[in-house]
Design a protein around this motif. Structure first.
Motif, PDB file in Angstrom:
ATOM      1  N   GLY A 147     -16.182  58.881  28.032  1.00 14.23           N
ATOM      2  CA  GLY A 147     -15.966  57.644  27.292  1.00 14.23           C
ATOM      3  C   GLY A 147     -16.618  57.687  25.927  1.00 14.23           C
ATOM      4  N   GLU A 148     -17.874  58.128  25.883  1.00 11.36           N
ATOM      5  CA  GLU A 148     -18.595  58.199  24.612  1.00 11.36           C
ATOM      6  C   GLU A 148     -17.955  59.204  23.667  1.00 11.36           C
ATOM      7  OE1 GLU A 148     -23.108  59.285  22.983  1.00 11.36           O
ATOM      8  OE2 GLU A 148     -22.631  59.309  25.124  1.00 11.36           O
ATOM      9  N   MET A 149     -17.545  60.375  24.198  1.00 12.62           N
ATOM     10  CA  MET A 149     -16.952  61.394  23.337  1.00 12.62           C
ATOM     11  C   MET A 149     -15.606  60.945  22.794  1.00 12.62           C
ATOM     12  SD  MET A 149     -17.147  64.162  21.757  1.00 12.62           S
ATOM     13  CE  MET A 149     -18.725  64.653  22.426  1.00 12.62           C
ATOM     14  N   ASN A 150     -14.786  60.286  23.621  1.00  7.97           N
ATOM     15  CA  ASN A 150     -13.512  59.765  23.123  1.00  7.97           C
ATOM     16  C   ASN A 150     -13.730  58.753  22.007  1.00  7.97           C
ATOM     17  OD1 ASN A 150     -11.469  61.146  24.523  1.00  7.97           O
ATOM     18  ND2 ASN A 150     -11.814  59.940  26.352  1.00  7.97           N
ATOM     19  N   ALA A 151     -14.766  57.919  22.152  1.00  8.13           N
ATOM     20  CA  ALA A 151     -15.067  56.947  21.104  1.00  8.13           C
ATOM     21  C   ALA A 151     -15.497  57.656  19.812  1.00  8.13           C
ATOM     22  CB  ALA A 151     -16.159  55.990  21.580  1.00  8.13           C
ATOM     23  N   LYS A 152     -16.311  58.694  19.929  1.00 13.81           N
ATOM     24  CA  LYS A 152     -16.758  59.434  18.746  1.00 13.81           C
ATOM     25  C   LYS A 152     -15.585  60.130  18.059  1.00 13.81           C
ATOM     26  CE  LYS A 152     -21.544  60.345  20.186  1.00 13.81           C
ATOM     27  NZ  LYS A 152     -22.176  59.730  19.004  1.00 13.81           N
ATOM     28  N   LEU A 153     -14.723  60.747  18.857  1.00 14.53           N
ATOM     29  CA  LEU A 153     -13.562  61.414  18.281  1.00 14.53           C
ATOM     30  C   LEU A 153     -12.640  60.419  17.590  1.00 14.53           C
ATOM     31  CD1 LEU A 153     -12.710  63.982  21.103  1.00 14.53           C
ATOM     32  CD2 LEU A 153     -13.848  64.430  18.922  1.00 14.53           C
ATOM     33  N   LEU A 154     -12.449  59.245  18.210  1.00 16.41           N
ATOM     34  CA  LEU A 154     -11.627  58.217  17.575  1.00 16.41           C
ATOM     35  C   LEU A 154     -12.266  57.748  16.277  1.00 16.41           C
ATOM     36  CD1 LEU A 154      -9.202  56.356  17.590  1.00 16.41           C
ATOM     37  CD2 LEU A 154     -10.521  54.747  18.995  1.00 16.41           C
ATOM     38  N   GLN A 155     -13.598  57.650  16.258  1.00 13.27           N
ATOM     39  CA  GLN A 155     -14.297  57.266  15.027  1.00 13.27           C
ATOM     40  C   GLN A 155     -13.988  58.253  13.907  1.00 13.27           C
ATOM     41  OE1 GLN A 155     -18.542  57.071  15.439  1.00 13.27           O
ATOM     42  NE2 GLN A 155     -18.894  56.798  13.247  1.00 13.27           N
ATOM     43  N   LYS A 156     -14.013  59.556  14.222  1.00 19.27           N
ATOM     44  CA  LYS A 156     -13.713  60.559  13.209  1.00 19.27           C
ATOM     45  C   LYS A 156     -12.260  60.479  12.763  1.00 19.27           C
ATOM     46  CE  LYS A 156     -17.849  61.793  13.229  1.00 19.27           C
ATOM     47  NZ  LYS A 156     -18.684  61.329  12.095  1.00 19.27           N
ATOM     48  N   ILE A 157     -11.365  60.208  13.699  1.00 13.72           N
ATOM     49  CA  ILE A 157      -9.950  60.058  13.340  1.00 13.72           C
ATOM     50  C   ILE A 157      -9.759  58.851  12.416  1.00 13.72           C
ATOM     51  CG2 ILE A 157      -7.665  59.514  14.265  1.00 13.72           C
ATOM     52  CD1 ILE A 157      -8.413  61.155  16.731  1.00 13.72           C
ATOM     53  N   ALA A 170     -15.463  52.646  28.096  1.00 12.22           N
ATOM     54  CA  ALA A 170     -16.266  53.100  26.962  1.00 12.22           C
ATOM     55  C   ALA A 170     -16.581  51.918  26.047  1.00 12.22           C
ATOM     56  CB  ALA A 170     -15.523  54.171  26.168  1.00 12.22           C
ATOM     57  N   SER A 171     -17.825  51.822  25.619  1.00 18.68           N
ATOM     58  CA  SER A 171     -18.249  50.750  24.723  1.00 18.68           C
ATOM     59  C   SER A 171     -19.418  51.260  23.880  1.00 18.68           C
ATOM     60  CB  SER A 171     -18.675  49.525  25.535  1.00 18.68           C
ATOM     61  OG  SER A 171     -19.092  48.481  24.690  1.00 18.68           O
ATOM     62  N   PRO A 172     -19.466  50.925  22.573  1.00 18.93           N
ATOM     63  CA  PRO A 172     -18.463  50.142  21.846  1.00 18.93           C
ATOM     64  C   PRO A 172     -17.298  51.007  21.382  1.00 18.93           C
ATOM     65  CG  PRO A 172     -20.274  50.682  20.397  1.00 18.93           C
ATOM     66  CD  PRO A 172     -20.633  51.261  21.738  1.00 18.93           C
ATOM     67  N   TRP A 173     -16.128  50.394  21.233  1.00 19.89           N
ATOM     68  CA  TRP A 173     -14.963  51.085  20.711  1.00 19.89           C
ATOM     69  C   TRP A 173     -15.017  51.014  19.187  1.00 19.89           C
ATOM     70  CZ3 TRP A 173     -12.764  54.493  23.340  1.00 19.89           C
ATOM     71  CH2 TRP A 173     -11.472  54.966  23.073  1.00 19.89           C
ATOM     72  N   PRO A 174     -14.721  52.096  18.477  1.00 20.07           N
ATOM     73  CA  PRO A 174     -15.038  52.179  17.044  1.00 20.07           C
ATOM     74  C   PRO A 174     -14.087  51.434  16.113  1.00 20.07           C
ATOM     75  CG  PRO A 174     -14.046  54.222  17.768  1.00 20.07           C
ATOM     76  CD  PRO A 174     -14.217  53.386  18.996  1.00 20.07           C
ATOM     77  N   ASP A 175     -13.696  50.224  16.474  1.00 14.73           N
ATOM     78  CA  ASP A 175     -12.929  49.418  15.516  1.00 14.73           C
ATOM     79  C   ASP A 175     -13.780  49.005  14.322  1.00 14.73           C
ATOM     80  OD1 ASP A 175     -10.751  49.638  17.120  1.00 14.73           O
ATOM     81  OD2 ASP A 175     -10.928  47.648  18.023  1.00 14.73           O
TER      82      ASP A 175
END
Length: 338
Positions: free
Chosen positions: A283-293, A236-241
């Motif tokens: 991959g995209e959904m995990n990145a979005k969920l991490l962004q919200k977290i 997954a890219s980009p990772w929401p750091d």
């Protein structure tokens, strides 16, 4: 006149007989079929009393009838010498009534050189039942070593198998006749150099692969059904750091609340209707969920800072109030003493 007719008939008959051994110089030849797909296509069993091999055609070498006793293993005594030459490939197909997939189709290959097995692998076609173990060994017959093959029956009842072979070289038919089988494991007392063949693990598909469907919709793998796995790795890219950078504009809780009231879902997250139509990219959904977290974490950190500041201010107010109370108490004590 009669002598002339007889001579003519004999000449014609001789020509026909000779012509039965002559094939076209181009095109394919079919025996039992009008649609040959190769230079020689035989619809049925192929037997030979001479030499076989050359272009990879499989011939039947052994029929194994129903194994009613449900053995865990069976082994095959071949007539292939354990000699230094490229061994043929052995194909075993079977029907196993007690198995989930019911059908088995495997191909075994090996090379025996200077008394040892090399390149010993087996491959199972996709969707077929897989044996839990395949081993190779050698046994002695008439003072000479021959190849022995052990296959796991997975203790499945009412199963039968057909064994066929192909060879890249030209070897006498004696190699591929007179094979026998026995239920059970290879006996270590009469088998030497027992070697477990490893499954060929890499499967390369040129094109798309469908399981239960041929509707790929642009995907390399399409599955119509459930998938179960112990581990799935998704790139997954980009990772929401970037949420933690100074330039990131953190949405306020008021903005998020307003979006939820208007749209019915979180900002940047697809709606239920979109997911039903298009599915989700893991991959995209995990990145979005991490962004919200991460955004929620920043809000919690800010809220905690405000709580700490309020607690400190309250503690100061309480200390000042206690000090005033103490001063008043001291004054009252003095008045009472006078």
């Amino acid at each position: 006149m009669k002598r002339f007719l007889l001579t003519a008939m004999l000449g014609a008959f001789a020509g026909v007989s000779f012509g039965q051994n002559t094939f076209p110089t181009s095109g394919n030849v079919g025996i039992g079929t009008l649609s040959p797909g190769s230079l020689l296509t035989v619809a049925g069993d192929l037997h030979s009393s001479g030499i076989i091999g050359g272009n990879g055609a499989f011939i039947n070498v052994l029929k194994i009838p129903s194994l009613d006793s449900s053995p865990g293993y069976f082994y095959i005594n071949t007539n292939i010498p354990a000699a230094d030459y490229a061994a043929p490939q052995i194909q075993i197909t079977g029907y196993m009534y007690g198995a989930a997939n019911k059908a088995m189709k495997i191909t075994i290959g090996w090379y025996h050189y200077q008394g040892n097995f090399y390149w010993s692998q087996w491959h199972s076609d996709l969707g077929y039942q897989k044996p839990s173990r395949i081993r190779l060994g050698t046994y002695i017959k008439n003072g000479s070593p021959f190849i022995r093959i052990e296959v796991s029956n997975n203790s499945v009842y009412w199963s039968n198998y057909s064994v066929s072979a192909t060879d890249i070289g030209d070897h006498t038919y004696n190699y591929y006749s007179g094979w026998t089988f026995t239920e059970g494991e290879m006996p270590s007392g009469t088998t030497s150099q027992i070697h477990e063949a490893t499954p060929y693990k890499d499967i390369v598909v040129d094109g798309n692969l469908g399981v239960g469907t041929n509707n790929f919709q642009g995907y390399k793998l399409a599955v119509n059904g459930k998938i179960r796995a112990q581990e799935i790795k998704v790139e997954a890219s980009p990772w929401p750091d970037y949420v933690f950078t100074k330039d990131y504009q953190l949405p306020t809780l008021q903005q998020t609340e307003q979006h939820i009231k208007e749209k019915g879902h979180l900002p940047g997250i697809p709606s239920a209707a979109e997911v039903k139509t298009n599915g989700i990219d893991l991959g995209e959904m995990n990145a979005k969920l991490l962004q919200k977290i991460e955004e929620l974490t920043l809000h919690l950190i800010e809220q905690n800072k405000r709580n700490d500041e309020g607690r400190k201010n309250q503690e100061k107010k309480n200390a000042a109030q206690e000090q005033k109370i103490q001063i008043l108490q001291d004054r009252l004590n003095k008045i009472e003493n006078h």
